[in-house]
Design a protein around this motif. Structure first.
Motif, mmCIF file in Angstrom:
data_model
loop_
_atom_site.group_PDB
_atom_site.id
_atom_site.type_symbol
_atom_site.label_atom_id
_atom_site.label_comp_id
_atom_site.label_asym_id
_atom_site.label_seq_id
_atom_site.Cartn_x
_atom_site.Cartn_y
_atom_site.Cartn_z
ATOM 1 N N LYS A 164 26.575 -37.916 -13.363
ATOM 2 C CA LYS A 164 27.548 -38.699 -14.131
ATOM 3 C C LYS A 164 27.782 -40.058 -13.478
ATOM 4 C CE LYS A 164 30.110 -34.772 -16.081
ATOM 5 N NZ LYS A 164 31.394 -34.020 -16.065
ATOM 6 N N GLU A 165 27.847 -40.081 -12.146
ATOM 7 C CA GLU A 165 28.022 -41.348 -11.450
ATOM 8 C C GLU A 165 26.833 -42.278 -11.705
ATOM 9 O OE1 GLU A 165 29.549 -41.567 -7.376
ATOM 10 O OE2 GLU A 165 29.806 -39.395 -7.440
ATOM 11 N N LEU A 208 26.553 -42.925 -15.848
ATOM 12 C CA LEU A 208 27.706 -43.331 -16.651
ATOM 13 C C LEU A 208 28.618 -44.324 -15.948
ATOM 14 C CD1 LEU A 208 28.686 -39.910 -18.282
ATOM 15 C CD2 LEU A 208 27.521 -41.838 -19.380
ATOM 16 N N GLN A 209 28.331 -44.639 -14.680
ATOM 17 C CA GLN A 209 29.177 -45.578 -13.946
ATOM 18 C C GLN A 209 28.354 -46.769 -13.454
ATOM 19 O OE1 GLN A 209 31.520 -43.686 -10.846
ATOM 20 N NE2 GLN A 209 32.108 -41.983 -12.173
ATOM 21 N N ASP A 210 29.068 -47.831 -13.083
ATOM 22 C CA ASP A 210 28.418 -49.026 -12.545
ATOM 23 C C ASP A 210 28.344 -48.919 -11.025
ATOM 24 O OD1 ASP A 210 28.034 -50.370 -15.006
ATOM 25 O OD2 ASP A 210 30.147 -50.963 -15.004
ATOM 26 N N ILE A 211 27.178 -48.597 -10.496
ATOM 27 C CA ILE A 211 26.959 -48.560 -9.053
ATOM 28 C C ILE A 211 25.696 -49.355 -8.742
ATOM 29 C CG2 ILE A 211 28.162 -46.378 -8.665
ATOM 30 C CD1 ILE A 211 25.535 -44.938 -8.684
ATOM 31 N N SER A 246 22.626 -45.901 -6.233
ATOM 32 C CA SER A 246 22.119 -45.085 -7.334
ATOM 33 C C SER A 246 20.914 -44.253 -6.891
ATOM 34 C CB SER A 246 21.735 -45.974 -8.514
ATOM 35 O OG SER A 246 21.138 -45.218 -9.546
ATOM 36 N N ARG A 292 24.088 -45.736 -23.321
ATOM 37 C CA ARG A 292 24.411 -46.650 -22.219
ATOM 38 C C ARG A 292 23.160 -47.325 -21.664
ATOM 39 N NH1 ARG A 292 28.512 -47.654 -18.568
ATOM 40 N NH2 ARG A 292 27.826 -48.252 -16.476
#
Length: 351
Positions: free
Chosen positions: A217-218, A221-224, A229, A295
């Motif tokens: 999910k990180e 679905l997240q901005d890293i 990543s 996304r």
């Protein structure tokens, strides 16, 4: 479990020191099976080749096959008077599975298709090392090597399949094409959804599956940043592989085996093609999957099964329904009453 693991940026450069204690003599080489995408790159110059070591480039464009394993084993036996000191696989799931299978077959008689199944291997494997260069399959940690055989797609599932050593260097996953990164990462995500929703679930597999799912999910679905990543997805792959090692996968994997066997669809893509239509079985997971698709602007191929004959569908159905532990995990012991051939065909027709 894999008994020895080295992790970290640049850890690939420890390979020479790791292999040295396992080298028997100059006539017992280390055999490096390497994804041919690395041919001519800097990575090749970093492989610690000494004595009569052999480097074999292998295309990962197609799923690994039993005949491919048998050819490699025959070549190695013919090229050297002594058994190798070790087999080292460098690449994605295809190369890691080939390395595991070759290591098994160098110490066991017959052809590799005879060992497709559960706990059929009788003798320990040759020493073998796995070095993933893409994250998601969990092949680096699993007790199976999935192969396309003459009659089925099925893993050699054995305690002897597991790597003796794994080197996890996130830097090696730089430059993976976006769609491949997505499809292979979704293999891990789907591992987690199927494991966490299966009847085989236990506290051990749940702890790994929940961590892998959180990491997926990180990443998706997240901005890293890219470096973080790569690290998180590599650990998600490891934890996802551990989760299914102590439980099982489910509907998407069982069905993707049919697609791979008949049409040669790559494993990660096959899982995605099936999973998008499994809202009945994994509603929350499918909803998350569609968010991830949107996304990252991924458009799945369509019409894959549009021109198949009834005989083609029957072949896929037979292969898929042969994955009994996967269906039991997904739907319970009465799974045959739920997933009939007719229902399976109706899902395949949507792809």
């Amino acid at each position: 479990m894999v008994p020895r693991v080295v992790y970290g940026k640049g850890s690939f450069d420890q390979l020479g020191d790791i292999l040295m204690p396992h080298r028997k003599n100059a006539d017992a080489p280390c055999i490096f099976l390497v994804d041919d995408v690395f041919e001519g790159t800097d990575l090749i110059s970093r492989i610690p080749l000494i004595f009569n070591d052999q480097l074999i480039f292998i295309s990962a464009e197609e799923e690994p096959k039993t005949v491919q394993v048998d050819v490699l084993v025959s070549k190695i036996r013919n090229d050297f008077t002594e058994p190798p000191s070790g087999i080292i696989g460098i690449g994605g799931g295809t190369l890691l599975d080939l390395a595991k299978a070759v290591a098994i077959m160098l110490n066991n008689p017959g052809t590799s298709c005879a060992y497709q199944g559960w706990d059929l291997v009788r003798k320990p494997s040759l020493y073998h090392v796995g070095i993933p260069t893409i994250s998601g399959t969990g092949a680096e940690v699993s007790r199976t090597t999935v192969l396309l055989g003459p009659e089925k797609k099925l893993g050699i599932n054995s305690d002897y399949t597991i790597f003796d050593q794994v080197i996890m260097d996130p830097e090696l996953t730089k430059g993976v094409p976006k769609e491949q990164w997505f499809y292979t990462g979704m293999d891990c995500f789907i591992h987690c959804i199927e494991s966490l929703n299966g009847t085989y679930l236990n506290a051990f597999s749940q702890s790994y599956g929940e961590k892998a799912l959180a990491l997926c999910k990180e990443v998706y679905l997240q901005d890293i940043d890219a470096s973080e990543s790569r690290e998180k997805l590599m650990m998600a792959s490891w934890h996802g592989g551990m989760s299914i090692a102590y439980s099982q996968v489910g509907v998407a994997h069982a069905m993707s085996y049919g697609l791979s066997y008949l049409l040669g669809v790559r494993h990660g893509l096959g899982n995605c093609l099936v999973f998008q239509h499994l809202n009945e079985f994994y509603p929350d997971g499918v909803a998350l999957f569609h968010k991830m698709l949107k996304r990252h602007n991924i458009t799945l191929p369509k019409g894959i099964t549009a021109k198949l004959t009834d005989s083609d569908f029957d072949t896929m159905i037979t292969v898929s329904l042969g994955m009994v532990p996967l269906w039991e995990n997904a739907l319970g012991t009465d799974w045959m009453k739920i997933m009939t051939p007719e229902k399976l065909k109706s899902i395949y027709q949507k792809i």
